[in-house]
Scaffold this active site. Sequence first.
Site, short mmCIF file in Angstrom:
data_model
loop_
_atom_site.label_atom_id
_atom_site.label_comp_id
_atom_site.label_asym_id
_atom_site.label_seq_id
_atom_site.Cartn_x
_atom_site.Cartn_y
_atom_site.Cartn_z
N GLY A 1 38.69 44.16 43.23
CA GLY A 1 38.86 44.71 44.56
C GLY A 1 37.56 44.99 45.28
N THR B 1 32.74 29.48 38.32
CA THR B 1 33.95 28.85 37.82
C THR B 1 35.13 29.81 37.93
OG1 THR B 1 32.67 27.52 36.27
CG2 THR B 1 35.03 27.76 35.81
N CYS C 1 35.05 55.03 40.24
CA CYS C 1 33.82 54.43 40.77
C CYS C 1 32.80 55.48 41.18
CB CYS C 1 34.14 53.53 41.96
SG CYS C 1 35.15 52.10 41.52
N GLN D 1 45.06 50.21 46.04
CA GLN D 1 45.94 51.22 45.47
C GLN D 1 47.40 51.06 45.90
OE1 GLN D 1 45.45 53.20 43.11
NE2 GLN D 1 43.25 53.55 42.99
N SER E 1 43.50 44.14 43.67
CA SER E 1 42.90 44.17 42.34
C SER E 1 43.96 44.03 41.28
CB SER E 1 42.12 45.47 42.14
OG SER E 1 41.55 45.53 40.85
N SER E 2 43.66 43.25 40.25
CA SER E 2 44.61 42.98 39.17
C SER E 2 44.83 44.17 38.24
CB SER E 2 44.12 41.77 38.37
OG SER E 2 44.77 41.66 37.14
N HIS E 3 43.76 44.86 37.87
CA HIS E 3 43.88 45.86 36.81
C HIS E 3 44.54 47.15 37.27
CE1 HIS E 3 40.56 48.82 37.66
NE2 HIS E 3 40.17 47.83 38.44
#
Length: 379
Positions: free
Chosen positions: A69, A235, A320, A177, A197-199
Amino acid sequence: MIYLDYAATTPISDEALDVYTKVSKSFFGNANSLHDAGSDAFQLLETCREELANLLHGAKEGIYFTSGGSEANSLALSSLIDAHKEKGNHLITTATEHSSVDHFFKKMEGEGFDVTYLPVDDSGRLAVDDVEDAIRETTILASIHHANGEIGTVQPIEAIGNLLQENNILFHADCVQTFGKIPIDLRQFKLDSLSLSSHKIYGPKGVGAAYIDPKVKWQPQIPHTTHESGFRPGTVNVPGIAAFVTSAKAVCDAIMKEGERITELRAKLMASLPSMITVEGDETHFLPHILGLRIANVEGQYTMLECNRHGVAISTGSACQVGKQEPSRTIKALGRTDAEAKQFIRLSFGKQVTMEDIDQTAAVFREVLGAYFGEGVRV
């Protein structure tokens, strides 16, 4: 351990982990390579791009996969601003953005841009009139988070989007979020770009996405980059992306049912908390999975460490910002003092949290605070 820090990160789901493993083994080719192994990976990547775009009610050409993100925020914002800076040098954001956005705009100020940091009320809510008052002829872009990651307050994104579109101002929203927690519709919100964001949704770490409306021009940040249509070098992480989209589809399919369950957990905990605890955030416009609290005369760091000692994982705000000495910018923006901001803690809920966990957490709070104040505490 009772884990109540899902807003920081979530455990990867079994389904996402299974997809990651299978794709790593069977689609290991570089998606930019022209041989069959590369073509297979490319086709899977494009399928993922289309499926993620459909969840946002957007076009697949607008999806650019990133490392998360924060990178999605910085790349989307810089790519849009650079492409439209002939219009002027004014930018709009809020005082309560995620650190990746706040740091980006501080950097823009150092490069000669004029940035307006809009205030919020004592519940963290932004007034649409303040956005309108901030607009100038030289305004290029506004970046306003869909919801705050510390107190969960949801912003009036649709009304802001309509206003900005009427004034021909680009609109970016940090949706890290909110994605998978509340519905997101790019068309309805009039968003030109957003970040994911994935996590945060039970996918792997190190994967995310930016969306930029294909009708809006943007400028690559590193010339001659070939991956992701020039949006970012490196990649492409096809296994991570496949697992991310697998998780995204699962959480979006269950968004209403899980939202109702989490809301019940939140309400039960709030009803069980000791009376000296104050809930921060908006009572009407909030993310159910985030509960921001402030305990009078008790530093959040102490509460967090004591909860951890009793087997409950919570946080003192955005992950963060951990390690920084300054009080939370979000809590200060609500009008709280430095001392009050340091009292803040955040609990956030997810799929594995049960009603029994909530009962145990409430008991831990009563025990911790009873020991701190040297007496019993009232609910």
